[in-house]
Scaffold this motif. Structure first.
Motif, short mmCIF file in Angstrom:
data_model
loop_
_atom_site.label_atom_id
_atom_site.label_comp_id
_atom_site.label_asym_id
_atom_site.label_seq_id
_atom_site.Cartn_x
_atom_site.Cartn_y
_atom_site.Cartn_z
N ALA A 43 0.83 -1.21 0.00
CA ALA A 43 0.00 0.00 0.00
C ALA A 43 0.86 1.26 0.00
O ALA A 43 0.51 2.26 -0.66
CB ALA A 43 -0.94 0.00 1.21
N SER A 44 1.98 1.22 0.70
CA SER A 44 2.87 2.40 0.75
C SER A 44 3.45 2.71 -0.62
O SER A 44 3.46 3.86 -1.08
CB SER A 44 3.99 2.17 1.77
OG SER A 44 3.48 1.96 3.06
N ILE A 45 3.95 1.66 -1.30
CA ILE A 45 4.53 1.86 -2.63
C ILE A 45 3.44 2.27 -3.61
O ILE A 45 3.64 3.17 -4.45
CB ILE A 45 5.24 0.58 -3.10
CG1 ILE A 45 6.40 0.24 -2.15
CG2 ILE A 45 5.76 0.75 -4.53
CD1 ILE A 45 7.05 -1.11 -2.45
N CYS A 46 2.29 1.62 -3.52
CA CYS A 46 1.18 1.95 -4.42
C CYS A 46 0.74 3.40 -4.24
O CYS A 46 0.47 4.10 -5.22
CB CYS A 46 0.01 1.00 -4.15
SG CYS A 46 -1.40 1.21 -5.26
N ALA A 47 0.69 3.86 -3.00
CA ALA A 47 0.28 5.24 -2.73
C ALA A 47 1.24 6.24 -3.37
O ALA A 47 0.82 7.25 -3.95
CB ALA A 47 0.19 5.48 -1.22
N VAL A 48 2.53 5.95 -3.28
CA VAL A 48 3.53 6.83 -3.90
C VAL A 48 3.35 6.84 -5.42
O VAL A 48 3.41 7.90 -6.06
CB VAL A 48 4.95 6.39 -3.51
CG1 VAL A 48 5.99 7.18 -4.31
CG2 VAL A 48 5.18 6.57 -2.02
N ALA A 49 3.14 5.67 -6.00
CA ALA A 49 2.97 5.58 -7.46
C ALA A 49 1.72 6.32 -7.91
O ALA A 49 1.75 7.07 -8.90
CB ALA A 49 2.91 4.11 -7.88
N VAL A 50 0.61 6.14 -7.20
CA VAL A 50 -0.64 6.81 -7.56
C VAL A 50 -0.47 8.33 -7.43
O VAL A 50 -0.90 9.09 -8.31
CB VAL A 50 -1.80 6.31 -6.67
CG1 VAL A 50 -3.04 7.18 -6.86
CG2 VAL A 50 -2.12 4.86 -6.99
N GLY A 51 0.16 8.77 -6.35
CA GLY A 51 0.40 10.20 -6.17
C GLY A 51 1.29 10.78 -7.26
O GLY A 51 1.09 11.91 -7.70
N THR A 52 2.26 9.98 -7.71
CA THR A 52 3.15 10.44 -8.79
C THR A 52 2.39 10.65 -10.08
O THR A 52 2.59 11.65 -10.80
CB THR A 52 4.29 9.42 -8.99
OG1 THR A 52 5.02 9.27 -7.78
CG2 THR A 52 5.23 9.87 -10.11
N ILE A 53 1.51 9.72 -10.42
CA ILE A 53 0.70 9.88 -11.63
C ILE A 53 -0.17 11.12 -11.55
O ILE A 53 -0.36 11.84 -12.54
CB ILE A 53 -0.16 8.62 -11.86
CG1 ILE A 53 0.74 7.45 -12.28
CG2 ILE A 53 -1.23 8.86 -12.93
CD1 ILE A 53 0.01 6.15 -12.49
N ALA A 54 -0.69 11.39 -10.36
CA ALA A 54 -1.58 12.55 -10.19
C ALA A 54 -0.83 13.87 -10.28
O ALA A 54 -1.34 14.83 -10.87
CB ALA A 54 -2.30 12.46 -8.85
#
Length: 385
Positions: free
Chosen positions: A67-78
């Motif tokens: 979840a931590s890595i996914c959150a960073v990736a999703v935030g990067t796309i945004a």
């Protein structure tokens, strides 16, 4: 139940949010589709992989890490504008680190209730997940159109962080420990009930993805009728799950429930009017949650507890692949035959699902009057107080 529902809510938001955001950045649905494809590939790989890790390191560490890595990736796309290739790479990372909430909670269920309550619980879970697919796209579309696509992704990110945090803090997550599986990865897929659930799940979700494309093609992106029809489709599933999804599972249960889906989808292709499609898809929806509940139940009853998470991971991967293929075939048929082509594909997927479930019905155990809990492992299962 509430915690896992919130944690899984981004599942109904992120694909649409990514699509709208990337299309706005590059003014191309094709490029947006590439990013979504990369994300889906990551999710498909993650299914059996991260679920198996839970038996090695435990549920909580794996869910927190992913979840931590996914959150960073999703935030990067945004928040970061990047070349297309980097968007695809980050999308893949977001997909492969999608936290395995669904397999985790379905692994926990058999330890929360007795065997008589397990099938109704799976049915309730399959029914309530329709809330994700009804409310999630509506929230995403509203935020994206009224505020911005970046904010739409960030709203999904908030659900991801808060929901996952709530879930991992739930006492059930700390009390249940999955024993390390002693079999090689993928061996559980060779069990007939798991293979049947994976194959029929692939066909069921493929049918749903095709009909969603057909509804959009019928009414257009800007017409509220498409959203209304898809909401009725999900409400039908919710109604079916709550009404008869709790019934005991026999060898023909999946075939019967898939037959309901097929009949509804076949009817939907006959008259492309709002009232008719709404009625037909409500009928089709009535079979969806009960069919999923039957698949989850026969899986739980047929594998060792140490293998349940990986089994559900494979089933999830099959569903993701089904969604991708169903959408792609529906798109080609829409180009060739307009909206009816998508309904034909949906009905064909459901029909094959009925045939597979009927031909291989002996792979589905008869659970009437039987314990539907997972097969105990030969070693003690530690629980933490």
């Amino acid at each position: 139940m509430a915690a896992q529902l919130v944690a899984r809510f981004p599942g109904g938001m992120l694909s649409l949010a990514f699509l709208l955001h990337i299309e706005q950045v590059y003014n191309s649905y094709g490029i947006a589709g590439l990013v979504l494809a990369a994300t889906s590939i990551g999710q498909a790989i993650a299914g059996p992989l991260t679920t198996r890790w839970m038996g090695v390191w435990g549920m909580r560490p794996v869910i927190i890490l992913t979840a931590s890595i996914c959150a960073v990736a999703v935030g990067t796309i945004a928040l970061v504008e990047m070349p297309v290739v980097l968007y695809m790479v980050v999308g893949f990372i977001a997909g492969i680190t999608n936290p395995p909430i669904q397999p985790a909670v379905r692994t926990i269920y058999p330890k929360m209730v007795n065997s008589q309550q397990l099938t109704p619980l799976f049915s309730l879970d399959a029914s309530l997940q329709e809330i994700i697919w009804v409310v999630g796209p509506v929230v995403t579309t509203f935020v994206a159109t009224q505020i911005g696509t970046t904010q739409a992704i960030l709203v999904a990110l908030v659900f991801l962080v808060l929901g996952t945090t709530w879930f991992v803090l739930s006492p059930e997550v700390s009390r249940v420990r999955i024993p390390r599986s002693r079999r090689r990865m993928g061996a559980v897929l060779l069990r007939p009930p798991v293979m049947l659930a994976t194959a029929v799940g692939f066909l069921l979700v493929g049918a749903c993805a095709a009909v969603e494309a057909g509804v959009v093609a019928t009414f257009g992106h800007g017409d509220a009728s498409a959203g209304i029809v898809l909401a009725i489709f999900s409400i039908g599933s919710l109604a079916g799950g709550l009404t008869f999804g709790h019934r005991p599972i026999d060898a023909w249960a999946i075939a019967r429930r898939m037959a309901i889906v097929f009949v509804g989808l076949a009817l939907a292709s006959l008259i492309l009017e709002l009232w008719w499609i709404s009625i037909a898809l409500f009928v089709a929806g009535v079979g969806i949650a009960p069919a999923l509940a039957a698949m989850f139940t026969i899986t739980a009853a047929s594998v060792k507890f140490s293998e349940t998470a990986e089994a559900y991971g494979w089933i999830g991967t099959g569903q993701l692949i089904g969604a991708a293929i169903g959408s792609a075939l529906a798109g080609f048929m829409i180009d060739a035959f307009l909206a009816p082509g998508a309904y034909w594909i949906a009905a064909a997927f459901a029909f094959v699902g009925v045939v597979v479930a009927a031909v291989f019905h002996k792979a589905s155990p008869d659970l009437r009057g039987r314990d539907a809990s997972p097969i105990p492992d030969t070693e003690p299962i530690d629980t933490l107080g």
